[in-house]
Write an enzyme that holds these catalytic residues in place. Structure first.
Site, PDB file in Angstrom:
ATOM      1  N   SER A  91       0.838  -1.206   0.000  1.00  0.00           N
ATOM      2  CA  SER A  91       0.000   0.000   0.000  1.00  0.00           C
ATOM      3  C   SER A  91       0.872   1.255   0.000  1.00  0.00           C
ATOM      4  O   SER A  91       1.693   1.427  -0.894  1.00  0.00           O
ATOM      5  CB  SER A  91      -0.972  -0.035   1.180  1.00  0.00           C
ATOM      6  OG  SER A  91      -1.888   1.028   1.096  1.00  0.00           O
ATOM      7  N   HIS A 198      -8.160   1.549  -1.347  1.00  0.00           N
ATOM      8  CA  HIS A 198      -7.914   0.597  -2.444  1.00  0.00           C
ATOM      9  C   HIS A 198      -9.189   0.089  -3.127  1.00  0.00           C
ATOM     10  O   HIS A 198      -9.121  -0.797  -3.959  1.00  0.00           O
ATOM     11  CB  HIS A 198      -7.045  -0.585  -1.990  1.00  0.00           C
ATOM     12  CG  HIS A 198      -5.661  -0.153  -1.600  1.00  0.00           C
ATOM     13  ND1 HIS A 198      -4.718   0.232  -2.533  1.00  0.00           N
ATOM     14  CD2 HIS A 198      -5.080   0.013  -0.384  1.00  0.00           C
ATOM     15  CE1 HIS A 198      -3.621   0.600  -1.895  1.00  0.00           C
ATOM     16  NE2 HIS A 198      -3.810   0.484  -0.601  1.00  0.00           N
TER      17      HIS A 198
END
Length: 303
Positions: A91, A198
């Site tokens: 991430s 996301h």
């Protein structure tokens, strides 16, 4: 001779006081931190070293703090003569990988991360979303079940074979947790996060990051990067910019990333940055890989 990869942790690894010991006891680290701190328009140094926790928990501070500490430690690992053939990050950790692979300078990598943190926060506040960790179920089965759930809910972080994170609208997450437990998941745990990171709900953040990235001077990297969203190797500025856009609302394919590193001859992985989360995940993905955790000056001295 096996190849080496540097990997970098994502949000959740932060703690008040992070980096302070390194800053005070290592001259190179102090210089690197000072360069980073002076390039920002807000006081990251106080947030990292002194807190309070409430401040450090804000995405605007959390994300650049993690990337800054990771990249300063990375610099110290390189001082020991260790260099990566491959880089990857989980991430926001992917932004540390941009710096480590020398696609961006350290300061620019942190500066772009700060913009990401602020943008993510802003978009997250405008959508009523969340995330939940699903434990004890194959990701393919999770994706199957999610197709039957009403509303926006997607599998977004493929962390290890039996742990996948879902994200989406709050009510859809609640319905998904019930459906997944009924379908055999051991646990479905809502996460204490401020948004559906996301997931497709974050696409407006991608648009903002896309135009912001155009202001930066990206270089051809010195290491190959395994992209979060595709688990494919990328190495040109155009590919990196495309990943910055896609990653803000696309998945983190961590299982595939680790498998891709191994396929390409990597046998030693350095997890560089706060915490030890990735080392744990990597061991669950492939026990044969050697993982070395670097999150303190002690760890640096042992190298």
């Amino acid at each position: 001779m096996g190849k080496t990869a540097f990997v970098f942790p994502g949000q959740g690894a932060q703690f008040v006081g992070m980096g302070k010991d390194i800053y005070e006891n290592n001259e190179i680290a102090k210089q690197e931190f000072d360069k980073i701190f002076s390039s920002l328009s807000f006081d990251l140094k106080t947030a990292m070293f002194e807190g309070p926790e409430e401040t450090l928990k804000k995405t605007k501070y959390t994300q650049p703090a993690i990337v800054a500490m990771s990249l300063v430690l990375e610099k110290l690992v390189r001082e020991k003569g260790i260099k990566p053939d491959f880089v990857a990050g989980h991430s926001v950790g992917e932004y540390a990988a941009f710096g480590s692979g020398e696609f961006l300078t350290l300061s620019d990598a942190v500066k772009l991360t700060a913009f990401r943190g602020e943008t993510m926060n802003e978009i997250a506040e405008s959508v009523n979303g969340g995330m939940a960790a699903i434990i004890g179920m194959e990701s393919s089965k999770i994706e199957e079940v999610l197709k039957t759930v009403e509303g926006v809910v997607e599998a977004v972080n493929f962390n290890e074979p039996k742990q996948t994170v879902i994200a989406g609208q709050k009510d859809a997450i609640e319905r998904a947790c019930v459906a997944l437990k009924e379908a055999g998941a051991k646990r479905a745990l809502p996460l204490a996060v401020s948004g559906p990171f996301h997931s497709s709900l974050m696409k407006p953040a991608g648009e903002k990051l896309k135009s912001e990235a155009e202001k930066y001077d990206f270089k051809e990297g010195t290491a190959k990067l395994i992209a979060n969203t595709t688990a494919e190797i990328i190495s040109t500025p155009a590919e990196i910019k495309a990943e910055i856009y896609a990653q803000s609302f696309g998945p983190v394919k961590w299982v595939d990333t680790v498998n891709k590193l191994k396929e390409n001859g990597v046998d030693t992985i350095y997890e560089i940055g706060p915490g030890k989360v990735l080392a744990g995940l990597i061991k669950k993905i492939d026990k044969e890989l050697t993982v070395i955790n670097v999150n303190s000056l002690d760890d640096i001295e042992k190298l």
